[in-house]
Design a protein around this motif. Structure first.
Motif, PDB file in Angstrom:
ATOM      1  N   THR A  51       0.840  -1.204   0.000  1.00 39.13           N
ATOM      2  CA  THR A  51       0.000   0.000   0.000  1.00 39.13           C
ATOM      3  C   THR A  51       0.875   1.255   0.000  1.00 39.13           C
ATOM      4  O   THR A  51       0.608   2.224  -0.714  1.00 39.13           O
ATOM      5  CB  THR A  51      -0.928  -0.015   1.242  1.00 39.13           C
ATOM      6  N   GLN A  91      -7.413   0.821  -0.410  1.00 38.48           N
ATOM      7  CA  GLN A  91      -7.692  -0.410   0.345  1.00 38.48           C
ATOM      8  C   GLN A  91      -8.614  -0.153   1.534  1.00 38.48           C
ATOM      9  O   GLN A  91      -9.594  -0.846   1.727  1.00 38.48           O
ATOM     10  CB  GLN A  91      -6.367  -1.001   0.849  1.00 38.48           C
ATOM     11  N   ASP A 173      -5.914  -1.307  -4.817  1.00 38.81           N
ATOM     12  CA  ASP A 173      -5.340  -1.955  -3.640  1.00 38.81           C
ATOM     13  C   ASP A 173      -6.351  -2.962  -3.093  1.00 38.81           C
ATOM     14  O   ASP A 173      -7.352  -2.582  -2.486  1.00 38.81           O
ATOM     15  CB  ASP A 173      -5.001  -0.883  -2.590  1.00 38.81           C
ATOM     16  N   GLU A 174      -6.083  -4.224  -3.346  1.00 38.30           N
ATOM     17  CA  GLU A 174      -6.965  -5.329  -2.941  1.00 38.30           C
ATOM     18  C   GLU A 174      -8.420  -5.066  -3.360  1.00 38.30           C
ATOM     19  O   GLU A 174      -9.321  -5.061  -2.510  1.00 38.30           O
ATOM     20  CB  GLU A 174      -6.827  -5.584  -1.436  1.00 38.30           C
TER      21      GLU A 174
HETATM   22 MG   LIG Z   1      -2.016  -2.923   2.093  1.00 37.32          MG
END
Ligand SMILES: [Mg+2]
Ligand SMILES: Nc1ncnc2c1ncn2[C@@H]1O[C@H](COP(=O)(O)OP(=O)(O)O)[C@@H](O)[C@H]1O
Length: 248
Positions: A51, A91, A173-174
């Motif tokens: 991240t 995220q 992010d994810e």
């Molecule tokens: Mg992360």
């Protein structure tokens, strides 16, 4: 800033970053280049700095050392310009239930960087936002307050916001973490289309079953270092990441 203007859309050279008050750097000497049309997955253990790396690319963190150039602009210096052109699906989002924006408003905000200050949204801006909502299947939620939706629904809104932006680069992010299996497949196919249009997609993910069936560039972070930069078929990404020795 267009895709054609630069072959290397993201260029990191010996990047070191840290957080205010942290005792040591979080990203340590990372260098890589991303070109138009690449589909990149960043893997690695929790806390590895994935991240933080995306935050360095978007100019949200000061650099201790090194350079980050995004579409020819240096960050964090020109971070504001960069953030107008780079999509970033974050995220950790946490909308208060009374956040005073509807789904449609949040998606239309994706156009603001392109519309500019004191200018009115055009018909095209409106239609691009409607199209993004349609692609994510969230038109029926358009009048709902974003804070009252489920985590997965909010994630779809954030993805739609970033598609509406028509970014030169898309960072996620994810993005699959809150999504059901069918939506994961749909989002995966949307990301493939984005990538085929020349826009590189750079995604932190552990949901390897949801990757599109294409060549994937795999970057692996460990302890703030980039320990692998390789390519793999989508079906082999998990094994490739597992095969990276964990530094002691
Ligand atoms: Mg992360
Ligand atoms: N805002 C912050 N302030 C201080 N340290 C942070 C902050 N965010 C993350 N970190 C630290 O930076 C390291 C990397 O975090 P992160 O990039 O979020 O990891 P990953 O995304 O790979 O799980 C961790 O040790 C984490 O504790």
């Amino acid at each position: 800033m267009t895709v054609q203007e630069s072959c290397s859309l993201i260029d990191l050279k010996d990047v070191w970053t840290t957080y205010e008050g942290a005792s040591c750097p979080v990203i340590k000497g990372v260098s890589f280049t991303i070109k138009a049309g690449e589909f990149v997955v960043i893997g690695g253990p929790n806390g590895a700095g994935k991240t933080t790396l995306l935050e360095a690319i978007t100019g949200l963190l000061p650099l201790v050392r090194g350079t980050v150039t995004v579409c020819g602009k240096g960050v964090p210096h020109e971070g504001t310009t960069v953030r107008c052109n780079v999509g970033y699906v974050i995220q950790n989002f946490d909308f208060h239930p009374f956040t005073p924006y509807t789904v449609e408003e949040v998606v239309r905000m994706g156009r603001y960087g392109r519309i500019g200050w004191f200018k009115r949204e055009s018909k095209e801006d409106f239609e691009v936002a409607q199209d993004a909502m349609r692609k994510l299947g969230i038109e029926h939620l358009k009048d709902e307050l974003i804070g009252k939706l489920s985590g997965g629904q909010q994630q779809k809104v954030l993805i739609a916001h970033n598609l509406a932006k028509k970014p030169s680069i898309l960072l996620l992010d994810e993005p699959f973490s809150n999504l059901d299996l069918i939506t994961r497949d749909e989002v995966s196919s949307l990301l493939c289309q984005v990538c085929d249009s020349g826009v590189p997609v750079l995604m932190v993910s552990h949901a390897f079953d949801s990757l599109p069936d294409r060549d994937i560039r795999v970057l692996v972070m460990q302890g703030g270092h980039m320990v692998l930069d390789s390519h793999s078929a989508a079906g082999n990404v998990a094994d490739l990441i597992r095969s990276v020795p964990v530094a002691g």
